[in-house]
Write a protein that holds these residues in place. Structure first.
Motif, PDB file in Angstrom:
ATOM      1  N   LEU A   1       1.569   2.156   6.526  1.00 48.01           N
ATOM      2  CA  LEU A   1       2.536   1.211   7.093  1.00 48.01           C
ATOM      3  C   LEU A   1       1.814   0.120   7.885  1.00 48.01           C
ATOM      4  O   LEU A   1       2.238  -1.030   7.873  1.00 48.01           O
ATOM      5  N   MET A   2       0.739   0.458   8.549  1.00 50.05           N
ATOM      6  CA  MET A   2      -0.001  -0.528   9.342  1.00 50.05           C
ATOM      7  C   MET A   2      -0.571  -1.643   8.463  1.00 50.05           C
ATOM      8  O   MET A   2      -0.866  -2.725   8.955  1.00 50.05           O
ATOM      9  N   GLN A   3      -0.701  -1.391   7.166  1.00 47.07           N
ATOM     10  CA  GLN A   3      -1.234  -2.388   6.246  1.00 47.07           C
ATOM     11  C   GLN A   3      -0.158  -3.332   5.714  1.00 47.07           C
ATOM     12  O   GLN A   3      -0.465  -4.312   5.051  1.00 47.07           O
ATOM     13  N   PHE A   4       1.128  -3.026   5.987  1.00 50.19           N
ATOM     14  CA  PHE A   4       2.210  -3.894   5.522  1.00 50.19           C
ATOM     15  C   PHE A   4       2.143  -5.216   6.277  1.00 50.19           C
ATOM     16  O   PHE A   4       1.959  -5.235   7.495  1.00 50.19           O
TER      17      PHE A   4
ATOM     18  N   THR B   1      15.159   6.581  -3.896  1.00 50.58           N
ATOM     19  CA  THR B   1      13.794   6.452  -3.394  1.00 50.58           C
ATOM     20  C   THR B   1      12.921   5.762  -4.435  1.00 50.58           C
ATOM     21  O   THR B   1      12.918   6.134  -5.608  1.00 50.58           O
ATOM     22  N   LEU B   2      12.164   4.764  -3.972  1.00 48.60           N
ATOM     23  CA  LEU B   2      11.312   3.975  -4.859  1.00 48.60           C
ATOM     24  C   LEU B   2       9.828   4.213  -4.608  1.00 48.60           C
ATOM     25  O   LEU B   2       9.016   4.127  -5.521  1.00 48.60           O
ATOM     26  N   ALA B   3       9.471   4.499  -3.331  1.00 43.53           N
ATOM     27  CA  ALA B   3       8.054   4.666  -2.987  1.00 43.53           C
ATOM     28  C   ALA B   3       7.920   5.535  -1.752  1.00 43.53           C
ATOM     29  O   ALA B   3       8.847   5.658  -0.951  1.00 43.53           O
ATOM     30  N   ARG B   4       6.729   6.122  -1.600  1.00 45.61           N
ATOM     31  CA  ARG B   4       6.366   6.911  -0.421  1.00 45.61           C
ATOM     32  C   ARG B   4       5.099   6.313   0.175  1.00 45.61           C
ATOM     33  O   ARG B   4       4.283   5.742  -0.551  1.00 45.61           O
ATOM     34  N   PHE B   5       4.945   6.478   1.485  1.00 46.33           N
ATOM     35  CA  PHE B   5       3.721   6.012   2.134  1.00 46.33           C
ATOM     36  C   PHE B   5       3.506   6.804   3.417  1.00 46.33           C
ATOM     37  O   PHE B   5       4.414   7.469   3.921  1.00 46.33           O
TER      38      PHE B   5
ATOM     39  N   PRO C   1       0.827  -1.214   0.000  1.00 51.09           N
ATOM     40  CA  PRO C   1       0.000   0.000   0.000  1.00 51.09           C
ATOM     41  C   PRO C   1       0.862   1.266   0.000  1.00 51.09           C
ATOM     42  O   PRO C   1       0.923   2.017   0.978  1.00 51.09           O
ATOM     43  N   VAL C   2       1.564   1.492  -1.105  1.00 52.19           N
ATOM     44  CA  VAL C   2       2.478   2.635  -1.228  1.00 52.19           C
ATOM     45  C   VAL C   2       2.233   3.358  -2.542  1.00 52.19           C
ATOM     46  O   VAL C   2       1.574   2.831  -3.437  1.00 52.19           O
ATOM     47  N   ARG C   3       2.796   4.553  -2.649  1.00 54.22           N
ATOM     48  CA  ARG C   3       2.784   5.301  -3.909  1.00 54.22           C
ATOM     49  C   ARG C   3       4.162   5.106  -4.557  1.00 54.22           C
ATOM     50  O   ARG C   3       5.140   5.729  -4.144  1.00 54.22           O
ATOM     51  N   TRP C   4       4.228   4.205  -5.513  1.00 57.58           N
ATOM     52  CA  TRP C   4       5.488   3.968  -6.218  1.00 57.58           C
ATOM     53  C   TRP C   4       5.824   5.186  -7.058  1.00 57.58           C
ATOM     54  O   TRP C   4       4.952   5.747  -7.727  1.00 57.58           O
ATOM     55  N   LEU C   5       7.092   5.598  -7.044  1.00 56.14           N
ATOM     56  CA  LEU C   5       7.506   6.712  -7.889  1.00 56.14           C
ATOM     57  C   LEU C   5       7.511   6.254  -9.338  1.00 56.14           C
ATOM     58  O   LEU C   5       7.952   5.137  -9.637  1.00 56.14           O
ATOM     59  N   PRO C   6       7.045   7.105 -10.244  1.00 54.47           N
ATOM     60  CA  PRO C   6       7.158   6.741 -11.659  1.00 54.47           C
ATOM     61  C   PRO C   6       8.632   6.691 -12.059  1.00 54.47           C
ATOM     62  O   PRO C   6       9.469   7.399 -11.494  1.00 54.47           O
ATOM     63  N   GLU C   7       8.914   5.876 -13.014  1.00 54.77           N
ATOM     64  CA  GLU C   7      10.296   5.672 -13.467  1.00 54.77           C
ATOM     65  C   GLU C   7      10.995   6.988 -13.800  1.00 54.77           C
ATOM     66  O   GLU C   7      12.181   7.161 -13.513  1.00 54.77           O
ATOM     67  N   HIS C   8      10.285   7.948 -14.392  1.00 53.56           N
ATOM     68  CA  HIS C   8      10.920   9.210 -14.785  1.00 53.56           C
ATOM     69  C   HIS C   8      11.256  10.090 -13.576  1.00 53.56           C
ATOM     70  O   HIS C   8      11.930  11.111 -13.730  1.00 53.56           O
TER      71      HIS C   8
ATOM     72  N   PRO D   1      13.395   6.926   6.088  1.00 51.24           N
ATOM     73  CA  PRO D   1      14.822   7.079   6.331  1.00 51.24           C
ATOM     74  C   PRO D   1      15.313   6.415   7.605  1.00 51.24           C
ATOM     75  O   PRO D   1      16.509   6.248   7.797  1.00 51.24           O
ATOM     76  N   ASN D   2      14.377   6.010   8.493  1.00 51.97           N
ATOM     77  CA  ASN D   2      14.799   5.260   9.682  1.00 51.97           C
ATOM     78  C   ASN D   2      13.676   4.300  10.067  1.00 51.97           C
ATOM     79  O   ASN D   2      12.548   4.414   9.595  1.00 51.97           O
ATOM     80  N   GLN D   3      13.983   3.362  10.944  1.00 50.40           N
ATOM     81  CA  GLN D   3      13.010   2.337  11.326  1.00 50.40           C
ATOM     82  C   GLN D   3      11.944   2.862  12.291  1.00 50.40           C
ATOM     83  O   GLN D   3      10.868   2.298  12.387  1.00 50.40           O
ATOM     84  N   ARG D   4      12.235   3.948  13.011  1.00 51.09           N
ATOM     85  CA  ARG D   4      11.268   4.502  13.963  1.00 51.09           C
ATOM     86  C   ARG D   4      10.117   5.210  13.259  1.00 51.09           C
ATOM     87  O   ARG D   4       8.977   5.113  13.691  1.00 51.09           O
ATOM     88  N   GLU D   5      10.431   5.959  12.216  1.00 52.20           N
ATOM     89  CA  GLU D   5       9.418   6.741  11.504  1.00 52.20           C
ATOM     90  C   GLU D   5       9.570   6.582   9.994  1.00 52.20           C
ATOM     91  O   GLU D   5       9.814   7.552   9.284  1.00 52.20           O
ATOM     92  N   PRO D   6       9.410   5.376   9.484  1.00 55.74           N
ATOM     93  CA  PRO D   6       9.589   5.192   8.040  1.00 55.74           C
ATOM     94  C   PRO D   6       8.448   5.845   7.256  1.00 55.74           C
ATOM     95  O   PRO D   6       7.316   5.906   7.719  1.00 55.74           O
ATOM     96  N   ARG D   7       8.801   6.359   6.081  1.00 56.82           N
ATOM     97  CA  ARG D   7       7.811   6.948   5.179  1.00 56.82           C
ATOM     98  C   ARG D   7       8.192   6.720   3.720  1.00 56.82           C
ATOM     99  O   ARG D   7       7.518   7.170   2.813  1.00 56.82           O
ATOM    100  N   LEU D   8       9.307   6.026   3.520  1.00 55.76           N
ATOM    101  CA  LEU D   8       9.810   5.759   2.176  1.00 55.76           C
ATOM    102  C   LEU D   8      10.246   4.309   2.064  1.00 55.76           C
ATOM    103  O   LEU D   8      10.562   3.665   3.063  1.00 55.76           O
ATOM    104  N   ILE D   9      10.302   3.835   0.840  1.00 58.03           N
ATOM    105  CA  ILE D   9      11.048   2.617   0.516  1.00 58.03           C
ATOM    106  C   ILE D   9      12.155   3.077  -0.392  1.00 58.03           C
ATOM    107  O   ILE D   9      11.909   3.788  -1.377  1.00 58.03           O
TER     108      ILE D   9
END
Length: 173
Positions: A130-133, A121-125, A28-35, A78-86
């Motif tokens: 994150l609770m859905q992972f 960066t590949l994705a944002r969420f 359940p993330v927003r994958w960045l477009p390739e461009h 960027p960290n395990q405590r407050e992740p928001r990216l892949i």
């Protein structure tokens, strides 16, 4: 206006990353477009006029060597405590730090005091997503590499649907 400088991701690496993320398309993330793929060298700053920066970047264009970069892990960031990216990460070669320092000097910017971390960066969420992972400590070992021979000045615009990047100028390393 928010600007930053990033390495342009080579086409073959974009293809590898795009193929990899198919196996995780249910996340359940927003994958960045390739461009939008890029490797940030100088993080975003506020700027009113990009023309002097483009001119400064043109002066050093072609004066550096292409970089061979590798990525060996994809994880929450960027960290395990407050992740928001892949993002994908790997070792930071000394040559990349030299290029970063050269760009900072050219643009008369103070050096960023935060430790530099090579990442793509590949994705944002959001925290709610994150609770859905299924695995809230997501991590995957990869073996990606590419030759990076361009950097770009990029404008970052924030919209309700996400970030939009516009390349203002591209330069050969």
């Amino acid at each position: 206006m928010r600007l930053f400088i990033a390495l342009t991701v080579p086409t073959d690496l974009k293809t590898i990353v795009t193929d990899w993320r198919h196996q995780f398309s249910a996340l359940p993330v927003r994958w960045l477009p390739e461009h939008h793929f890029h490797v940030t060298i100088i993080p975003p700053w506020d700027e009113v006029d990009e023309l002097p920066i483009v001119e400064a970047l043109r002066e050093i264009e072609g004066s550096m060597n292409p970089l061979s970069l590798r990525f060996d892990r994809v994880r929450l960031a960027p960290n395990q405590r407050e992740p928001r990216l892949i993002w994908a990460e790997g070792p930071t070669p000394t040559e990349l730090l030299r290029i970063k320092e050269r760009l900072e000097r050219t643009m008369e910017m103070p050096p960023d005091r935060r430790p530099f971390r090579l990442h793509l960066t590949l994705a944002r969420f959001s925290p709610e997503q994150l609770m859905q992972f299924h695995d809230q400590h997501f991590s995957d070992t990869v073996s990606w590499s590419g030759i990076f021979n361009e950097f770009a000045l990029i404008r970052s615009d924030l919209f309700p649907a996400g970030v939009e990047y516009t390349t203002l100028s591209t330069h050969h390393i």
